[in-house]
Design an enzyme around this catalytic site. Structure first.
Site, PDB file in Angstrom:
ATOM      1  N   ASN A 168       0.828  -1.211   0.000  1.00 43.80           N
ATOM      2  CA  ASN A 168       0.000   0.000   0.000  1.00 43.80           C
ATOM      3  C   ASN A 168       0.860   1.259   0.000  1.00 43.80           C
ATOM      4  OD1 ASN A 168       0.978   0.016   2.571  1.00 43.80           O
ATOM      5  ND2 ASN A 168      -0.943  -0.480   3.555  1.00 43.80           N
TER       6      ASN A 168
ATOM      7  N   CYS B 284      -7.914  -2.610  -6.810  1.00 47.99           N
ATOM      8  CA  CYS B 284      -7.236  -2.674  -5.510  1.00 47.99           C
ATOM      9  C   CYS B 284      -8.272  -2.300  -4.459  1.00 47.99           C
ATOM     10  CB  CYS B 284      -6.010  -1.768  -5.494  1.00 47.99           C
ATOM     11  SG  CYS B 284      -6.341  -0.036  -5.816  1.00 47.99           S
TER      12      CYS B 284
END
Length: 919
Positions: free
Chosen positions: A397, A461
């Protein structure tokens, strides 16, 4: 006809021939004479002409040289005049010509010190004036030689590029005067890996350092965002910039051969998001499957986070394969399910063909995807979807990427403090290239599936605006050659990054002073670096060059243009950026010559670069182009920086050996092995000096020729004790010399001279050692007497240490003695075996001789036999006497036995001879 007449005719003919020959000879002679005479005259004339010509040429050359010298002098004068004019212009620069459109000066500070360092490590400083405008920080040096008489080399920093402003301690450098060392400084750290430092001088002491910092911060971080320079750069706000319309979605889908108006075509345009009601982060123009109604689309959007439903991003006209993008499903801990979403994804799969498999690429690691279920997110369960395959890409991330960038920035700012061996270790700790390798790998895989195999791919995502943009944009660049051109790359950035809601404002922090914001992350920078890695492997496939990519990144932070402002399309339309600001694509398209690649060859193939780590390279031209090179702190007395501590350790170990009662001659050979200086180590013959003073002097005189690492390793592997003799050391040196001679026979003479010098040194040392050995014994006795009353504790410690050393030495001596005894026993056994074999051979010879004598004795008388017996007794007595002597001489056993055997044979022969004489 008579004979007389015949002979007369012949005589006449002969005379005529002779006369003709004479005439010919005379004519030839005359011709030759005329030629020689004419040639001589011509030669004289030619020489005279040549002399005249040479004189003329020399005069012409002289004239030409004079003219050239005059021209050179004129050119030098012109250059000097130009330099003077340039110096005058630069000393009196018109700041209005140097400033950009809409740029104004706000503050000015004089006589500041700007420090810059070269790659060599030398420090240099210049004094100049610092200008603070509403766009940049401009430093104008007073000496124009610093920036080579060109205004483009003047250092500037855009205010939007400033990441951090810090205070500095006083400057310390050998190149700066003592008055300037106490000056306080300011450090400005930039987002594009640039670092600059300014110091106050004696002339600027009236201004306080905090005032400069506050004035810079007010211009860099304004409260009202409309006071940023991108709004002020465009003066005429009534006109619209044409380059804002570089990307038109309808034209782009038509270029991809997507016929949205045809009823038989499997894709269509929806008007659901025209007012940004369903998804405010999505654009107005959206394309969905034709088999799905608007109701089903709205219901499917509610099952996705931020209502970012799967939408068409790229269509391959050759095989009908597609790339769609969206966000994660709202699965939650309960495992919620949506039939509308399942139908929607099946419609996307059927748009390419019923037999094709839909690949779902989840960019997150599986752990993160499972963890997001606690927040209401999750991932697709493949059992509920027809002909679908789920893959987790494992890209971390934004928080992990932010930490990696911070480590990379520290590494680039502190390159000169690091050793050369440590660079790649610290680069590996950042894991920057590992994250780029993952992005390149999965984008290549999507390009192969869509471009070659014809399978549809759905990428998402957590929210669908960071990692999905990276994979989709890079895979489209690999498939479609249009996106490899300058115009196509601009369209790609507009389509995948700006229109689909990448958060540029939060990820970069435009006009925000909080540099530790958790939402900042280098997502777009990673995408540009991935393009650079592909461009480096495929240099002929791209129309643009490396400078094009660097120019985009520079203007990402500069705030000179309004392309990267705000987070979504809705905010850009609300603030009317197309009228209030310029577009970045305007500046690029007006200067295309700088950004074109001369090696460009257009191709239609799908690129498949290598995704291995060995083919990825650190982007030096971007990260280290504006580095602040700091000097290396070296010790002036010793060139070798890292040898001081190792020297101390080696000398401590040699001092311990002095207490182990080793002779000075052994010390000399030991130090010669390590190539150390011996004169300072051995004590002198004077009796008045103490040993402690000698040790202090000797420690200062130690010098080495080879590196300390080799010496320390040799010392560790071969510890020296009493039992270690100097002969072993000499043998090793001899073997090495022999090996060198065999390898390099040309350098025999060179090595022989070295050996002679070493032998001379050893002789000198032995002479000194023999003289100083007696004096050292006297000194040691005197010191022991004086130190008896100092205490018993020190004596006990010394005695214990000596006893331990002696015990170790005794154990090693015993081991060596045992080895020597074993070897001697083996040698004695071999000697005895040889002696027995020789005795057996001698016995066989004697038997043959005796048999021969017996035949002769049968005819002899009894008198002769008696005489022979008496002689045999004498021979036996001689044998016994000789054997007794051989026992006394142990070293000559073998020789004595051989002599005895020979004597016995001789005596037998003599006895036989006497018997024959008597007969």
């Amino acid at each position: 006809m008579s004979k007389k007449r015949f002979f007369k005719r012949n005589k006449k003919k002969d005379k005529q021939k002779q006369q003709e020959q004479k005439k010919k000879e005379e004519e030839d002679y005359e011709q030759n004479y005329t030629l020689t005479s004419s040639s001589s005259v011509e030669s004289e004339l030619f020489d005279s002409i040549e002399s005249s010509e040479t004189e003329e040429e020399e005069k012409e050359k002289e004239e030409e040289e004079e003219e050239e010298e005059k021209q050179k002098e004129k050119q030098k004068e012109k250059q000097k005049e130009k330099q003077k004019k340039i110096k005058k212009k630069l000393t009196t620069i018109k700041i209005a010509d140097f400033l950009l459109e809409g740029e104004t000066i706000k503050h000015q500070f004089e006589n500041l010190l700007y420090v810059f360092y070269k790659r060599i490590g030398k420090t240099k400083t210049t004094v100049g004036n610092l200008l603070i405008t509403n766009a940049r920080l401009i430093f104008i040096p007073l000496d124009p030689r610093v920036y080579r008489y060109s205004i483009s080399n003047i250092p500037t920093i855009f205010l939007g590029n400033i990441n951090k402003i810090e205070k500095l301690k006083p400057l310390q450098s050998n190149t700066i005067d003592s008055t300037e060392k106490s000056a306080k400084g300011i450090e400005i750290e930039c987002k594009d890996f640039q670092l600059s430092r300014f110091y106050l001088t004696a002339n600027t002491n009236t201004v306080h350092r905090s005032e400069i910092i506050l004035k810079i911060a007010k211009q860099a971080y304004p409260e009202n965002k409309k006071s940023l320079f991108c709004y002020l750069h465009k003066v005429d706000k009534t006109t619209v910039d044409e380059f804002w319309e570089m990307y038109n979605p309808q034209k782009e889908f038509e270029r991809m051969k997507v016929n949205l108006e045809e009823e038989n075509f499997p894709w269509r345009r929806t008007t659901i998001n025209e007012t940004y009601n369903i998804s405010p982060t999505y654009p107005i123009f959206l394309v969905t499957p034709r088999s799905c109604d608007d109701k089903l689309v709205t219901l499917a959007a509610q099952y996705r986070t931020k209502t970012r439903l799967p939408v068409l991003s790229y269509y391959n006209s050759q095989n009908g394969a597609t790339i769609t993008r969206g966000s994660q499903p709202r699965m939650g801990l309960k495992g919620a399910r949506s039939e509308d979403d399942e139908k929607y994804l099946s419609a996307i799969r059927q748009a390419t063909g019923n037999e094709k498999v839909l690949y779902i690429f989840d960019c997150r690691p599986k752990k993160n995807a499972v963890g997001n279920r606690t927040r209401g997110g999750g991932y697709e369960i493949v059992e509920y979807y027809d002909k679908c395959k789920l893959n987790f890409l494992g890209i971390d991330n934004i928080h992990v990427m932010r930490r990696s960038l911070a480590k990379l920035r520290e590494l680039c700012f502190k390159t000169c403090y690091l050793k050369q061996n440590q660079w790649y270790d610290y680069l590996a700790d950042t894991k920057w290239l590992l994250y780029i390798q993952k992005i390149v790998y999965w984008s290549v895989r999507t390009a192969r599936l869509v471009g070659n195999k014809g399978n549809p791919v759905f990428v998402h995502c957590s929210d669908g605006w960071d990692r999905t943009a990276q994979i989709c944009a890079l895979s489209e660049l690999l498939i479609d050659p249009y996106y490899r051109t300058i115009e196509g790359f601009e369209v790609l950035i507009e389509k995948e990054w700006l229109r689909f809601g990448h958060k540029f404002h939060q990820r970069i922090g435009h006009g925000d002073s909080n540099n530790e914001d958790s939402q900042r992350s280098p997502v777009f920078l990673q995408f540009i670096e991935c393009v650079y890695q592909v461009l480096r492997q495929e240099p002929t496939a791209f129309q643009f060059n490396e400078q094009f990519l660097i120019f985009i990144l520079d203007n990402l932070f500069s705030l000179q243009f309004g392309t990267f402002l705000f987070n979504r399309e809705q905010d850009r339309l609300m603030n009317v950026l197309n009228q209030n600001t310029y577009s970045l694509w305007r500046e690029i398209n007006l200067n295309l010559g700088k950004f074109k690649n001369n090696l460009y060859i257009p191709t239609k193939k799908v690129l498949s670069p290598s995704t291995s780590m060995r083919h990825l390279v650190f982007w030096e031209t971007y990260y280290l182009r504006k580095m602040f090179w700091k000097p290396i702190r070296m010790n002036i007395q010793n060139d070798n920086l890292y040898l001081e501590n190792e020297k101390k350790l080696i000398h401590q170990q040699f001092e311990k050996l002095k207490n182990s009662e080793i002779n000075n001659s052994q010390f000399a050979e030991i130090y010669q092995k390590f190539d150390l200086n011996i004169e300072g180590l051995l004590p002198e013959a004077d009796e008045n000096e103490n040993i402690e003073t000698l040790q202090k002097k000797n420690n200062t005189k130690h010098k080495r020729r080879h590196s300390a690492e080799e010496n320390s390793n040799n010392f560790k592997h071969s510890p020296i004790t009493k039992s270690s003799t100097t002969s072993q050391i000499g043998n090793k040196d001899k073997k090495e010399r022999q090996r060198r001679k065999t390898v390099d026979p040309i350098h025999k003479s060179f090595h022989n001279e070295k050996e002679k010098k070493k032998k001379k040194k050893i002789r000198k040392v032995k002479r000194k050692s023999t003289k100083s050995s007696d004096s050292n014994k006297k000194k040691i006795q005197e010191i022991k007497k004086s130190e008896k009353g100092n205490g018993k504790e020190e004596e006990k410690k010394n005695d214990e240490g000596k006893e331990n050393v002696k015990e170790k030495v005794k154990e090693k001596v015993k081991e060596k003695v045992k080895e020597n005894v074993k070897e001697n026993v083996k040698e004695k056994g071999k000697g005895k075996r040889k002696e027995n074999e020789k005795e057996k051979r001698d016995g066989k010879k004697l038997q043959k001789d005796n048999n021969h004598h017996k035949k002769n004795k049968k005819s002899s008388s009894t008198k002769e036999s008696s005489s022979n017996n008496s002689k045999k007794k004498k021979s036996k007595s001689s044998r016994s006497s000789k054997s007794s002597k051989s026992k006394k001489s142990k070293k000559s056993k073998k020789s004595s036995k051989s002599s005895n055997s020979s004597n016995s044979s001789v005596s037998n022969h003599s006895s036989s001879e006497t018997s024959s004489d008597e007969k």
